[in-house]
Design a protein around this motif. Structure first.
Motif, mmCIF file in Angstrom:
data_model
loop_
_atom_site.group_PDB
_atom_site.id
_atom_site.type_symbol
_atom_site.label_atom_id
_atom_site.label_comp_id
_atom_site.label_asym_id
_atom_site.label_seq_id
_atom_site.Cartn_x
_atom_site.Cartn_y
_atom_site.Cartn_z
ATOM 1 N N ILE A 217 -27.502 -0.861 11.403
ATOM 2 C CA ILE A 217 -26.795 -1.975 12.044
ATOM 3 C C ILE A 217 -26.641 -3.138 11.067
ATOM 4 O O ILE A 217 -25.598 -3.780 11.018
ATOM 5 N N GLY B 49 -23.038 -3.722 10.593
ATOM 6 C CA GLY B 49 -22.839 -4.631 11.709
ATOM 7 C C GLY B 49 -22.368 -6.008 11.311
ATOM 8 O O GLY B 49 -21.968 -6.264 10.187
ATOM 9 N N VAL C 168 -22.953 -3.938 16.359
ATOM 10 C CA VAL C 168 -21.805 -3.156 15.903
ATOM 11 C C VAL C 168 -20.925 -2.860 17.113
ATOM 12 O O VAL C 168 -21.312 -2.064 17.971
#
Length: 121
Positions: free
Chosen positions: A17, A21, A50
């Motif tokens: 992430i 992200g 995300v």
């Protein structure tokens, strides 16, 4: 028997992430006091997340609608557990959480929060 290490899985989810992200926020609205009244209080919790659009094959028009997003939210450092009624800010847009999965595989350790969110408006 070796016990499964959920913290290791959580660390892997956090790395992915963090890599793919973006910074966002989870906002929770606390309603006014039922006796004294007042204004609702909005508290914003920074999060790494995300956002991904659902694939067309999953959009059925009722449970999952066009424009719904599947948002993966890192559990590391997040002070709350995102839930229905919260709002997630991703890509500068507010999305209301309408469904969620805390992914607590051992019942205790949240690995990642996966929510279905719809543009709030």
């Amino acid at each position: 028997m070796t016990r499964f290490d959920y913290f290791r899985v959580r660390a892997m989810a956090e790395r992915l992430i963090a890599k793919f992200g973006q910074a966002g926020a989870v906002k929770r609205v606390t309603p006014p006091d039922p006796v004294y009244g007042g204004e609702p209080v909005v508290t914003s919790y920074p999060a790494t997340l995300v956002p991904m659009a659902y694939e067309a094959r999953y959009i059925d028009g009722t449970v999952i609608q066009t424009g719904d997003m599947q948002i993966y939210i890192s559990s590391v450092g997040l002070a709350i557990e995102p839930t229905v009624g919260d709002v997630v800010t991703a890509n500068g847009v507010d999305y209301a959480i309408i469904n969620g999965d805390p992914n607590k595989y051992d019942g205790i350790t949240p690995v990642v929060f996966i929510v279905q969110a719809r543009m709030s408006g």
